[in-house]
Design an enzyme around this catalytic site. Structure first.
Site, PDB file in Angstrom:
ATOM      1  N   GLU A 123      -0.115  -3.403  23.605  1.00  9.19           N
ATOM      2  CA  GLU A 123       0.583  -2.125  23.819  1.00  9.19           C
ATOM      3  C   GLU A 123      -0.045  -1.364  24.976  1.00  9.19           C
ATOM      4  O   GLU A 123      -1.272  -1.312  25.045  1.00  9.19           O
ATOM      5  CB  GLU A 123       0.539  -1.300  22.530  1.00  9.19           C
ATOM      6  CG  GLU A 123       1.345  -1.979  21.424  1.00  9.19           C
ATOM      7  CD  GLU A 123       1.312  -1.231  20.089  1.00  9.19           C
ATOM      8  OE1 GLU A 123       0.700  -0.154  20.037  1.00  9.19           O
ATOM      9  OE2 GLU A 123       1.902  -1.733  19.126  1.00  9.19           O
ATOM     10  N   HIS A 160       5.716   2.368  19.275  1.00  8.53           N
ATOM     11  CA  HIS A 160       4.691   2.705  18.272  1.00  8.53           C
ATOM     12  C   HIS A 160       4.751   4.198  17.925  1.00  8.53           C
ATOM     13  O   HIS A 160       3.771   4.937  18.132  1.00  8.53           O
ATOM     14  CB  HIS A 160       3.292   2.303  18.772  1.00  8.53           C
ATOM     15  CG  HIS A 160       2.305   2.118  17.650  1.00  8.53           C
ATOM     16  ND1 HIS A 160       1.279   1.205  17.699  1.00  8.53           N
ATOM     17  CD2 HIS A 160       2.183   2.739  16.452  1.00  8.53           C
ATOM     18  CE1 HIS A 160       0.574   1.281  16.580  1.00  8.53           C
ATOM     19  NE2 HIS A 160       1.111   2.193  15.808  1.00  8.53           N
ATOM     20  N   GLY A 164       0.866  -1.188   0.000  1.00  6.11           N
ATOM     21  CA  GLY A 164       0.000   0.000   0.000  1.00  6.11           C
ATOM     22  C   GLY A 164       0.896   1.229   0.000  1.00  6.11           C
ATOM     23  O   GLY A 164       2.069   1.162  -0.387  1.00  6.11           O
ATOM     24  N   ARG A 165       0.331   2.335   0.474  1.00  3.03           N
ATOM     25  CA  ARG A 165       1.099   3.596   0.437  1.00  3.03           C
ATOM     26  C   ARG A 165       2.422   3.491   1.185  1.00  3.03           C
ATOM     27  O   ARG A 165       3.482   3.862   0.665  1.00  3.03           O
ATOM     28  CB  ARG A 165       0.260   4.724   1.053  1.00  3.03           C
ATOM     29  CG  ARG A 165      -0.904   5.141   0.199  1.00  3.03           C
ATOM     30  CD  ARG A 165      -1.802   6.086   0.969  1.00  3.03           C
ATOM     31  NE  ARG A 165      -2.585   5.327   1.926  1.00  3.03           N
ATOM     32  CZ  ARG A 165      -3.915   5.305   1.955  1.00  3.03           C
ATOM     33  NH1 ARG A 165      -4.602   6.020   1.114  1.00  3.03           N
ATOM     34  NH2 ARG A 165      -4.555   4.576   2.841  1.00  3.03           N
TER      35      ARG A 165
END
Ligand code: GLV
Length: 328
Positions: free
Chosen positions: A268, A287, A157-158
């Protein structure tokens, strides 16, 4: 005109907040940690809009507590924390913040790749801890070459494509697997489309760029990790549950894999007792792949633009569930 009520689950950058403040009656959770569930449910009772982070679990119970809710504007590109199906069923629009964070996220994936391959974090510790006792020795902290090594991109993807472009700058042959071949991308960086197994077998660096879905959860399990070269590295700044962390630990501990660089974890925040953190061949971050100052401002602005458009009766520019808007 009365301004619609909005709940913002954490302080977001001023660039977006100022716009939101002008158009909405804002209640913003002031603490660094997320609002406890009972408070969240209570605060949502009267709101028509909310701003969420990827650490806010927005499920049917939350939506049920917000009978007037029309739009959830997420400050992130990923949205696996939101039950989109349920939102659509209830006619609640959901938006995200793609594009503006592509380069920052790709930069960070590459920073992780370079850090683990060239042992940057280990080297930093080595100097600080006073282990550097001899001026120079040819065997001091040797790493792996990045230039010329094969880069495998899972999910083109991007962000995956942007990481591949960085790899191209380092003269890396690129393999990729994705839903379907992407001829434009192949032309741009000479990437070669392949199946997952071949990619895992042939790559020196495997970088994950898939969203978390039922299909990608635990995509890299024991069997798939075993396909990787023992000299290969895994980079993950997509979502933690895409990798089986126990299997990864075993692979790294037993030398089945050379190293890993992780910005995301199964849970997380990951506890300091996570066994992966005992390993020197693992580089970690909390993150923060999109965390450049400018990118975070652009993300907040995009949240505001999505909200503004919606309440002006327009389709928000980054709407994830157009069906919900159609039924307005
Ligand atoms: C970050 O992980 C994001 O999805 O924006």
């Amino acid at each position: 005109m009365t301004r619609p009520e909005i709940f913002i689950t954490r302080e977001i950058p001023q660039a977006g907040l100022q716009i939101i403040n002008r158009h909405f009656k804002v209640e913003m959770w002031p603490e660094y940690a997320p609002p406890p569930k009972n408070i969240l449910l209570e605060r949502l009772a009267g709101v028509e809009a909310m701003v969420t982070l990827l650490s806010d679990k927005i499920d049917a119970e939350v939506m049920q507590a917000a009978p007037r809710l029309k739009i959830i504007a997420q400050l992130a590109v990923g949205y696996d924390n939101i039950d989109i199906k349920e939102a659509t069923r209830r006619g609640i629009c959901v938006t995200n913040t793609p594009d503006v964070l592509t380069d920052a996220s790709a930069d960070f994936a590459f920073a992780l790749l370079m850090a683990v391959a060239r042992r940057v974090v280990e080297a930093d510790r080595y100097v600080r801890e006073g282990s550097w006792q001899v001026a120079w020795h040819p065997s001091m902290l040797p790493g792996r070459d990045i230039s010329g090594a094969t880069l495998g991109i899972i999910g083109a993807g991007r962000i995956g494509q942007a990481v591949a472009m960085r790899g191209r700058g380092f003269n890396m042959p690129i393999l990729y697997c994705s839903g379907s071949p992407k001829p434009e991308f192949e032309k741009k960086c000479g990437a070669e489309y392949t199946d997952l197994e071949t990619l895992l077998r042939k790559s020196d660096f495997v970088s994950l760029h898939v969203p978390l879905t039922d299909k990608t959860r635990q995509l890299l399990n024991t069997e798939r990790l075993a396909l990787m070269k023992p000299t290969a590295y895994l980079i993950n700044n997509s979502r933690g549950p895409v990798v089986d962390e126990n299997a990864l630990y075993e692979a790294l501990k037993t030398g089945r894999l050379a190293g890993a660089a992780l910005d995301v974890f199964a849970v997380e925040p990951t506890p300091a007792t996570n066994p992966l953190l005992e390993l020197n061949n693992v580089v970690v971050a909390p993150h923060i792949s999109s965390a450049s100052l400018a990118t975070r401002e652009k993300m907040a602005e995009m949240v505001a633009e999505n909200l503004k458009a919606f309440f002006a009766g327009q389709k928000p520019p980054h709407l994830l569930n157009p069906e919900a808007f159609k039924n307005k």
